[in-house]
Write a protein that holds these residues in place. Structure first.
Motif, PDB file in Angstrom:
ATOM      1  N   VAL A 295      -5.658  10.162  -2.202  1.00 46.72           N
ATOM      2  CA  VAL A 295      -6.186   8.852  -1.815  1.00 46.72           C
ATOM      3  C   VAL A 295      -5.458   8.416  -0.551  1.00 46.72           C
ATOM      4  O   VAL A 295      -4.229   8.497  -0.483  1.00 46.72           O
ATOM      5  CB  VAL A 295      -5.956   7.820  -2.943  1.00 46.72           C
ATOM      6  N   ASN A 296      -6.207   7.966   0.447  1.00 50.41           N
ATOM      7  CA  ASN A 296      -5.560   7.551   1.699  1.00 50.41           C
ATOM      8  C   ASN A 296      -4.577   6.405   1.478  1.00 50.41           C
ATOM      9  O   ASN A 296      -3.449   6.440   1.972  1.00 50.41           O
ATOM     10  CB  ASN A 296      -6.607   7.144   2.734  1.00 50.41           C
ATOM     11  N   TYR A 297      -5.018   5.377   0.716  1.00 53.02           N
ATOM     12  CA  TYR A 297      -4.151   4.227   0.438  1.00 53.02           C
ATOM     13  C   TYR A 297      -4.408   3.746  -0.986  1.00 53.02           C
ATOM     14  O   TYR A 297      -5.554   3.647  -1.418  1.00 53.02           O
ATOM     15  CB  TYR A 297      -4.416   3.073   1.411  1.00 53.02           C
ATOM     16  N   CYS A 298      -3.327   3.440  -1.670  1.00 51.29           N
ATOM     17  CA  CYS A 298      -3.433   2.921  -3.030  1.00 51.29           C
ATOM     18  C   CYS A 298      -2.767   1.552  -3.095  1.00 51.29           C
ATOM     19  O   CYS A 298      -1.631   1.373  -2.649  1.00 51.29           O
ATOM     20  CB  CYS A 298      -2.757   3.878  -4.012  1.00 51.29           C
ATOM     21  N   PHE A 299      -3.484   0.575  -3.667  1.00 50.26           N
ATOM     22  CA  PHE A 299      -2.951  -0.764  -3.892  1.00 50.26           C
ATOM     23  C   PHE A 299      -2.848  -1.004  -5.400  1.00 50.26           C
ATOM     24  O   PHE A 299      -3.664  -0.504  -6.169  1.00 50.26           O
ATOM     25  CB  PHE A 299      -3.876  -1.826  -3.282  1.00 50.26           C
ATOM     26  N   ASN A 300      -1.857  -1.792  -5.794  1.00 53.18           N
ATOM     27  CA  ASN A 300      -1.732  -2.164  -7.207  1.00 53.18           C
ATOM     28  C   ASN A 300      -1.513  -0.928  -8.081  1.00 53.18           C
ATOM     29  O   ASN A 300      -2.049  -0.818  -9.188  1.00 53.18           O
ATOM     30  CB  ASN A 300      -3.005  -2.900  -7.666  1.00 53.18           C
TER      31      ASN A 300
ATOM     32  N   PRO B 172       0.817  -1.220   0.000  1.00 53.77           N
ATOM     33  CA  PRO B 172       0.000   0.000   0.000  1.00 53.77           C
ATOM     34  C   PRO B 172       0.847   1.263   0.000  1.00 53.77           C
ATOM     35  O   PRO B 172       1.890   1.327   0.656  1.00 53.77           O
ATOM     36  CB  PRO B 172      -0.801  -0.120   1.303  1.00 53.77           C
ATOM     37  N   LYS B 173       0.404   2.248  -0.760  1.00 46.35           N
ATOM     38  CA  LYS B 173       1.048   3.558  -0.768  1.00 46.35           C
ATOM     39  C   LYS B 173       0.106   4.544  -0.086  1.00 46.35           C
ATOM     40  O   LYS B 173      -1.042   4.709  -0.504  1.00 46.35           O
ATOM     41  CB  LYS B 173       1.363   4.004  -2.196  1.00 46.35           C
ATOM     42  N   LYS B 174       0.608   5.182   0.955  1.00 41.48           N
ATOM     43  CA  LYS B 174      -0.216   6.100   1.739  1.00 41.48           C
ATOM     44  C   LYS B 174      -0.171   7.507   1.147  1.00 41.48           C
ATOM     45  O   LYS B 174       0.845   7.930   0.601  1.00 41.48           O
ATOM     46  CB  LYS B 174       0.287   6.114   3.189  1.00 41.48           C
ATOM     47  N   ASN B 175      -1.309   8.221   1.261  1.00 41.10           N
ATOM     48  CA  ASN B 175      -1.420   9.599   0.759  1.00 41.10           C
ATOM     49  C   ASN B 175      -0.986   9.680  -0.706  1.00 41.10           C
ATOM     50  O   ASN B 175      -0.114  10.466  -1.090  1.00 41.10           O
ATOM     51  CB  ASN B 175      -0.591  10.554   1.626  1.00 41.10           C
ATOM     52  N   PHE B 176      -1.622   8.855  -1.500  1.00 38.89           N
ATOM     53  CA  PHE B 176      -1.286   8.726  -2.923  1.00 38.89           C
ATOM     54  C   PHE B 176      -2.021   9.791  -3.737  1.00 38.89           C
ATOM     55  O   PHE B 176      -3.177  10.122  -3.457  1.00 38.89           O
ATOM     56  CB  PHE B 176      -1.686   7.332  -3.408  1.00 38.89           C
ATOM     57  N   HIS B 177      -1.328  10.335  -4.760  1.00 32.31           N
ATOM     58  CA  HIS B 177      -1.923  11.368  -5.619  1.00 32.31           C
ATOM     59  C   HIS B 177      -1.998  10.852  -7.053  1.00 32.31           C
ATOM     60  O   HIS B 177      -1.002  10.901  -7.787  1.00 32.31           O
ATOM     61  CB  HIS B 177      -1.104  12.658  -5.559  1.00 32.31           C
ATOM     62  N   PRO B 178      -3.150  10.357  -7.475  1.00 29.36           N
ATOM     63  CA  PRO B 178      -3.303   9.846  -8.841  1.00 29.36           C
ATOM     64  C   PRO B 178      -3.070  10.916  -9.904  1.00 29.36           C
ATOM     65  O   PRO B 178      -2.660  10.601 -11.024  1.00 29.36           O
ATOM     66  CB  PRO B 178      -4.755   9.351  -8.873  1.00 29.36           C
ATOM     67  N   LEU B 179      -3.345  12.168  -9.551  1.00 27.83           N
ATOM     68  CA  LEU B 179      -3.107  13.293 -10.465  1.00 27.83           C
ATOM     69  C   LEU B 179      -1.990  14.139  -9.859  1.00 27.83           C
ATOM     70  O   LEU B 179      -2.248  15.032  -9.041  1.00 27.83           O
ATOM     71  CB  LEU B 179      -4.385  14.122 -10.637  1.00 27.83           C
ATOM     72  N   PRO B 180      -0.744  13.864 -10.213  1.00 26.37           N
ATOM     73  CA  PRO B 180       0.399  14.512  -9.554  1.00 26.37           C
ATOM     74  C   PRO B 180       0.348  16.035  -9.559  1.00 26.37           C
ATOM     75  O   PRO B 180       0.844  16.676  -8.628  1.00 26.37           O
ATOM     76  CB  PRO B 180       1.603  14.002 -10.359  1.00 26.37           C
ATOM     77  N   ASP B 181      -0.249  16.616 -10.580  1.00 24.38           N
ATOM     78  CA  ASP B 181      -0.323  18.079 -10.660  1.00 24.38           C
ATOM     79  C   ASP B 181      -1.486  18.653  -9.859  1.00 24.38           C
ATOM     80  O   ASP B 181      -1.664  19.875  -9.812  1.00 24.38           O
ATOM     81  CB  ASP B 181      -0.451  18.518 -12.125  1.00 24.38           C
TER      82      ASP B 181
END
Length: 254
Positions: A165-170, A150-159
């Motif tokens: 997102v609190n947690y990102c899997f895959n 899991p990646k915590k505090n993930f930003h799908p849109l970097p800009d």
């Protein structure tokens, strides 16, 4: 018990006494009081072999129940944290601490301090109690779902870091986004973020874990259930079924 009383009186700078409540059970009379003026009720029982049990005989939690219920996982966590940090045991609502004679007085002071902390749990601000939800979610994710990196505090849109997102899997393939929600503000941020990801044509699956259904109005519940793919209405349900659900999602997404 005269010897015990003499030892306590030598170590204690305050007036202290013992009163036999029933055979082998002695109430400690010491000037520590609850907010309403009642004296803190603590008892000592000799166990033999130089050991003594300091106990409240269940009176602390009974007293607390008149104005405050330990009825949520977060409240239970606060309660367990208070007693465990001082090595206090809980047996069916009876709090106790076993100690040797030479440590009886400091153990007694420690026990009384815990009794007063537990008795004042009703004064904890709701925000403090709620904040533990994210600590619990964090512990669960990194303990039970660590295999999915899991990646915590993930930003799908970097800009656009405001969409988090609190947690990102895959994350390198079709991701699963996990959101924690404990009030209307976090619910609306989750809804806005998921809607934005859809507008940007991102491929993803979304999962939301609520602290409890009570933390949201019915309208917010409806909006959230429309915006995300899966909602766990209670953290306890996620604890029970979350690992299997995430595993199935990962198998489907590949």
């Amino acid at each position: 018990m005269r010897e015990i009383l003499e030892i306590l009186q030598k170590q204690c700078s305050q007036k202290i006494g013992l009163r036999e409540k029933r055979p082998n059970v002695w109430q400690v009379l010491i000037p520590f009081y609850h907010e309403d003026g009642d004296m803190v009720e603590v008892f000592i029982t000799p166990l033999g072999n130089n050991l003594f049990r300091i106990s409240d005989y269940g009176l602390t939690l009974m007293r607390l129940s008149y104005s405050y219920d330990i009825d949520t996982p977060n409240k239970e966590r606060i309660f367990n944290s208070i007693i465990s940090s001082y090595n206090i045991q809980n047996e069916r609502g009876i709090l106790f601490l076993d100690t040797e004679l030479e440590h009886l007085y400091p153990a007694l002071m420690q026990f009384i301090g815990v009794i007063l902390k537990v008795s004042n749990m009703k004064l904890y601000k709701r925000e403090v109690i709620q904040s533990l939800f994210f600590e619990m979610l964090d512990d669960f994710v990194f303990t039970n779902l660590a295999q999915y990196e899991p990646k915590k505090n993930f930003h799908p849109l970097p800009d656009m870091p405001e969409y988090e997102v609190n947690y990102c899997f895959n994350h390198s393939r079709v991701p699963v986004y996990l959101f924690g929600v404990n009030n209307s503000s976090t619910a609306r941020l989750t809804i806005i973020s998921c809607q934005k990801f859809i507008i940007e044509k991102l491929k993803f699956r979304s999962v939301t874990v609520l602290e409890s259904l009570d933390c949201l109005s019915r309208n917010d519940q409806k909006r959230l259930m429309t915006a995300v793919d899966k909602v766990f209405p209670e953290f306890t349900e996620f604890e029970k079924n979350g690992v299997d659900y995430i595993r199935r999602e990962m198998e489907i997404l590949g």
